[in-house]
Structure formats: structure tokens, C-alpha cells
Scaffold this motif. Structure first.
Motif, PDB file in Angstrom:
ATOM      1  N   TYR A   1       0.703  -1.395  -0.051  1.00 24.12           N
ATOM      2  CA  TYR A   1       0.004  -0.001   0.074  1.00 24.12           C
ATOM      3  C   TYR A   1       0.854   1.259  -0.077  1.00 24.12           C
ATOM      4  N   GLU A   2       1.892   1.353   0.907  1.00 21.94           N
ATOM      5  CA  GLU A   2       2.985   2.372   0.852  1.00 21.94           C
ATOM      6  C   GLU A   2       3.432   2.602  -0.306  1.00 21.94           C
ATOM      7  N   ALA A   3       3.778   1.388  -1.192  1.00 21.32           N
ATOM      8  CA  ALA A   3       4.242   1.684  -2.414  1.00 21.32           C
ATOM      9  C   ALA A   3       3.593   2.240  -3.502  1.00 21.32           C
ATOM     10  N   ASP A   4       2.185   1.886  -3.649  1.00 23.47           N
ATOM     11  CA  ASP A   4       1.490   2.333  -4.442  1.00 23.47           C
ATOM     12  C   ASP A   4      -0.045   2.687  -3.749  1.00 23.47           C
ATOM     13  N   PRO A   5      -0.155   3.778  -3.059  1.00 25.39           N
ATOM     14  CA  PRO A   5      -1.283   4.102  -2.219  1.00 25.39           C
ATOM     15  C   PRO A   5      -2.765   4.103  -2.863  1.00 25.39           C
ATOM     16  N   ALA A   6      -2.555   4.839  -4.145  1.00 25.42           N
ATOM     17  CA  ALA A   6      -3.533   4.992  -5.199  1.00 25.42           C
ATOM     18  C   ALA A   6      -4.305   3.857  -5.720  1.00 25.42           C
ATOM     19  N   GLY A   7      -3.544   2.896  -5.918  1.00 21.60           N
ATOM     20  CA  GLY A   7      -3.690   1.831  -6.827  1.00 21.60           C
ATOM     21  C   GLY A   7      -4.221   0.826  -5.842  1.00 21.60           C
ATOM     22  N   GLN A   8      -3.586   0.566  -4.762  1.00 23.93           N
ATOM     23  CA  GLN A   8      -4.078  -0.274  -3.477  1.00 23.93           C
ATOM     24  C   GLN A   8      -5.227  -0.106  -2.866  1.00 23.93           C
ATOM     25  N   LYS A   9      -5.689   1.429  -2.743  1.00 26.88           N
ATOM     26  CA  LYS A   9      -6.957   1.743  -2.140  1.00 26.88           C
ATOM     27  C   LYS A   9      -7.969   1.522  -3.118  1.00 26.88           C
ATOM     28  N   VAL A  10      -7.884   1.588  -4.521  1.00 26.85           N
ATOM     29  CA  VAL A  10      -8.922   1.419  -5.447  1.00 26.85           C
ATOM     30  C   VAL A  10      -9.284  -0.317  -5.169  1.00 26.85           C
ATOM     31  N   ILE A  11      -8.274  -1.094  -5.173  1.00 31.63           N
ATOM     32  CA  ILE A  11      -8.366  -2.525  -5.063  1.00 31.63           C
ATOM     33  C   ILE A  11      -8.871  -3.012  -3.788  1.00 31.63           C
ATOM     34  N   MET A  12      -8.580  -2.499  -2.568  1.00 26.44           N
ATOM     35  CA  MET A  12      -9.187  -2.943  -1.545  1.00 26.44           C
ATOM     36  C   MET A  12     -10.497  -2.446  -1.174  1.00 26.44           C
ATOM     37  N   THR A  13     -10.780  -1.151  -1.492  1.00 24.07           N
ATOM     38  CA  THR A  13     -12.119  -0.715  -1.463  1.00 24.07           C
ATOM     39  C   THR A  13     -12.992  -1.558  -2.372  1.00 24.07           C
ATOM     40  N   LYS A  14     -12.705  -1.789  -3.367  1.00 25.36           N
ATOM     41  CA  LYS A  14     -13.769  -2.736  -4.321  1.00 25.36           C
ATOM     42  C   LYS A  14     -13.973  -4.070  -3.506  1.00 25.36           C
ATOM     43  N   LEU A  15     -13.071  -4.769  -3.043  1.00 27.26           N
ATOM     44  CA  LEU A  15     -13.034  -5.958  -2.145  1.00 27.26           C
ATOM     45  C   LEU A  15     -14.018  -5.602  -1.167  1.00 27.26           C
ATOM     46  N   ILE A  16     -13.681  -4.766  -0.419  1.00 28.79           N
ATOM     47  CA  ILE A  16     -14.615  -4.462   0.754  1.00 28.79           C
ATOM     48  C   ILE A  16     -15.987  -4.344   0.473  1.00 28.79           C
ATOM     49  N   THR A  17     -16.098  -3.551  -0.581  1.00 31.53           N
ATOM     50  CA  THR A  17     -17.530  -3.083  -0.966  1.00 31.53           C
ATOM     51  C   THR A  17     -18.265  -4.423  -1.450  1.00 31.53           C
ATOM     52  N   ASP A  18     -17.695  -5.006  -2.248  1.00 31.71           N
ATOM     53  CA  ASP A  18     -18.166  -6.492  -2.718  1.00 31.71           C
ATOM     54  C   ASP A  18     -18.582  -7.364  -1.612  1.00 31.71           C
ATOM     55  N   LYS A  19     -17.589  -7.511  -0.764  1.00 40.31           N
ATOM     56  CA  LYS A  19     -17.823  -8.541   0.136  1.00 40.31           C
ATOM     57  C   LYS A  19     -19.016  -7.898   1.403  1.00 40.31           C
ATOM     58  N   GLU A  20     -18.999  -6.810   1.454  1.00 39.41           N
ATOM     59  CA  GLU A  20     -20.235  -6.202   2.332  1.00 39.41           C
ATOM     60  C   GLU A  20     -21.524  -6.463   1.841  1.00 39.41           C
ATOM     61  N   ALA A  21     -21.584  -6.044   0.336  1.00 41.40           N
ATOM     62  CA  ALA A  21     -22.877  -6.441  -0.416  1.00 41.40           C
ATOM     63  C   ALA A  21     -23.198  -7.997  -0.259  1.00 41.40           C
ATOM     64  N   GLU A  22     -22.444  -8.752  -0.434  1.00 39.53           N
ATOM     65  CA  GLU A  22     -22.438  -9.902  -0.322  1.00 39.53           C
ATOM     66  C   GLU A  22     -22.972 -10.542   0.941  1.00 39.53           C
ATOM     67  N   ASN A  23     -22.429 -10.112   1.964  1.00 43.10           N
ATOM     68  CA  ASN A  23     -22.756 -10.494   3.305  1.00 43.10           C
ATOM     69  C   ASN A  23     -24.199  -9.886   3.703  1.00 43.10           C
ATOM     70  N   LYS A  24     -24.541  -8.753   3.012  1.00 40.69           N
ATOM     71  CA  LYS A  24     -25.953  -8.256   3.369  1.00 40.69           C
ATOM     72  C   LYS A  24     -26.954  -9.117   2.617  1.00 40.69           C
ATOM     73  N   GLN A  25     -26.544  -9.417   1.394  1.00 43.72           N
ATOM     74  CA  GLN A  25     -27.670 -10.268   0.741  1.00 43.72           C
ATOM     75  C   GLN A  25     -27.799 -11.652   1.354  1.00 43.72           C
TER      76      GLN A  25
END
Length: 331
Positions: A241-265
Motif C-alpha cells: 500500500y505504501e508503495a502504491d497508495p492510489a492503486g491499492q486503495k482502489v483494489i481494497m475498497t472494491k474488495l470491501i464493497t463487494d464483500k459487504e454487499a455479499e454479506n448483506k444479501q
């Protein structure tokens, strides 16, 4: 009787050059630390006494000053006389005699008022008590015995230097007739501004790194909490993340959003399934679980038959709700 004297500073002397204290080699001198009077090595005047009036028993550097502790030979009449004048404050100055080893014309080593090269390396030959020195800590240099030292002149062509000053002044956005002191002051101001700017950049870089680390840690903790990353890989992920904050933020935010949506359903499915198959009411539901088609079918078929006979519409609604619930729970 001993006295401490400053025998060298790095100021410009009255001869318009200066000697760097850090470049004075006095190792050999300390093997024969003679102190003379006015650099006199041969004295044919017997009434004056010997040439050596004392010895240096210690040399130390304090900042850019070279300080000598001198002990006078009070067994010698002339030396005792000189010592008395020092003791009573009539003689206060010293002068060093040194061989020049290296000089420099580097502008960074040239001070205001200096006309000749800076002596960067020298070898101390002797120290003398003098009535009047070349400056506050008078210096007299030697090279190969008593031959005078010829130092390169800093400003050899006044017209050329004036032209150079004019060019530099204009480049610095100063008046074309700005003098040397104004140019030096401008350079000092620019240097200070540069240092402040560099310090600010460093401060902002450190702050950005700290914020990125805090944000990355928060996201990584969330990813671990959702079971998307093993606890043991947190440090590795933080480095990425420290090496590529912008790129890693996009990847992890997508993972979190998808997983929370899956858990909600998945949570919604569980609620409906419990209602349909286990006769459990969702929170806030007021209907009696015993009035469902599933419950009546399994535990009170007589009542279900009576509803079918007496209230066909209610029976149809119960059956329809049951069918929808089973169909949704099976998705």
C-alpha cells in the motif's frame, strides 16, 4: 608562568587573506614547541637575551580558533621581561609562522574584504609574542624558510569583476549597480528560502506518508476482518500500500464493497429462510407464526382445511406467500 593566547582565527587579516584553523598541522611543532619574540631566530644583541622566550605546552581548537597555552622561561632575563609585560597587560598579541601547503580560490571560502587566496593547509613552524599583529590574532606565513609567501589574488581585474557583478546583480533581479554586499545578501536570502522550501517539502512528504499509512492500516484491518486477507499478511499488504497508495486503495475498497454487499444479501436470505422454514419472525413482525401455510400444513391441517372451505381468499394468500418464501430462500 603560563598564559593562554588565541594564535589563529579564520578571519581576514590585514594582509587580506586568511588561514583555516582546521588545516593547520602542528604535530611536528609540538615536538619542538618554541615561542619566540617577533619571530626572531637569531639574536646578536646579548643584552636582549636568548631568542626563545618560552614554549607552548598545549594547543587546542575551539570552534575556528587555535588556542595555545604558553609557558615563559623565567630563568632567562629577557624572557622574564617579556613574561612580565604579558602579565601586566602590555603585550597581548601573538603571531604564528607557518609553511603554506595548499591554498584555494573557491568562492565559498572567500570572505568579504578578502583579496588573496585562502590558505587551506599549512604546517606550523613557530609561535611568537608580538607587540602588534596583522589583525586581532596576527598571522605571518612562511614557505621554505624566510621566503615571503605569494598568494594568488582573488580580484585581479577590477573592470572584469565589476562587469561580473553587474551580470550577477541583473540575474538576481537587483539593480545593475548593486554592490558586493547587496549581492551576497541576496544569495543568503535565496539560500535561506531554499532551505525553508526543502524543509516544507520534507514535512509534507512525511505527513503524506503518515496519512497514507494510517489509511492503509484502516483498509487492511477491514479486509482482514471480512476474511479476505490472513492476519499474518498485514505487514506485507501495508508495504504494498505504501508503495502504491492510489492503486491499492482502489483494489481494497472494491474488495470491501463487494464483500459487504455479499454479506448483506446473505443475511437477507437467512432471515427469510428462518421465517419460512423455522417459523421465526423477523424483528418487528406482528403476524402470528402459527398462521402461516407451512405451520398449518404440518401441525394443524384441520384448521388449514377449514380456512380453505370458509375463506378461500385467505387460503390462496397463505399458499402464495409460502410459495414465494420457498422460492426466495432457495436462491
Amino acid at each position: 608562568m603560563t598564559h593562554d593566547f588565541v594564535v589563529n582565527t579564520e578571519n581576514v587579516n590585514e594582509y587580506k587573506f586568511r588561514v583555516l584553523t582546521s588545516g593547520i598541522d602542528y604535530k611536528q611543532y609540538l615536538r619542538n614547541p618554541v615561542v619566540l619574540y617577533i619571530h626572531t631566530r637569531e639574536n646578536k644583541d646579548e643584552e636582549r637575551g636568548s631568542e626563545v622566550v618560552g614554549r607552548c605546552i598545549a594547543l587546542k581548537v575551539k570552534g575556528t580558533d587555535l588556542i595555545a597555552t604558553i609557558e615563559f622561561d623565567e630563568e632567562d632575563p629577557f624572557a622574564k621581561k617579556i613574561a612580565g609585560k604579558v602579565e601586566r597587560g602590555f603585550l597581548k598579541m601573538t603571531s604564528i609562522y607557518a609553511d603554506v601547503v595548499e591554498t584555494s580560490m573557491d568562492p565559498e571560502l572567500i570572505l568579504e574584504g578578502q583579496l588573496y587566496a585562502t590558505v587551506t593547509k599549512s604546517k606550523l613552524v613557530e609561535i611568537s609574542i608580538v607587540p602588534i599583529g596583522g589583525n586581532d590574532d596576527a598571522l605571518k606565513l612562511s614557505k621554505f624558510g624566510f621566503d615571503p609567501v605569494k598568494l594568488n589574488k582573488v580580484n585581479t581585474n577590477k573592470t572584469e569583476n565589476m562587469s561580473n557583478f553587474k551580470t550577477i546583480a541583473i540575474a538576481l533581479a537587483l539593480s545593475a549597480d548593486a554592490d558586493e554586499s547587496a549581492i551576497i545578501q541576496k544569495f543568503q536570502t535565496l539560500k535561506l528560502d531554499k532551505e525553508k522550501a526543502e524543509a516544507k517539502v520534507t514535512e509534507l512528504e512525511n505527513k503524506f506518508t503518515q496519512l497514507a499509512t494510517e489509511e492503509g492500516t484502516e483498509l487492511i484491518n477491514k479486509v482482514v476482518e471480512l476474511g479476505l486477507l490472513p492476519e499474518g499478511l498485514k505487514a506485507v499488504q501495508l508495504s504494498a500500500y505504501e508503495a502504491d497508495p492510489a492503486g491499492q486503495k482502489v483494489i481494497m475498497t472494491k474488495l470491501i464493497t463487494d464483500k459487504e454487499a455479499e454479506n448483506k444479501q446473505s443475511g437477507n436470505h437467512t432471515v427469510i429462510k428462518n421465517v419460512v422454514l423455522n417459523n421465526k419472525k423477523p424483528e418487528g413482525q406482528e403476524a402470528d407464526a402459527k398462521e402461516t401455510f407451512d405451520y398449518l400444513q404440518r401441525f394443524d391441517s384441520v384448521k388449514l382445511g377449514k380456512i380453505k372451505q370458509d375463506d378461500p381468499a385467505k387460503y390462496a394468500q397463505l399458499a402464495d406467500d409460502y410459495e414465494k418464501g420457498v422460492r426466495y430462500a432457495g436462491k
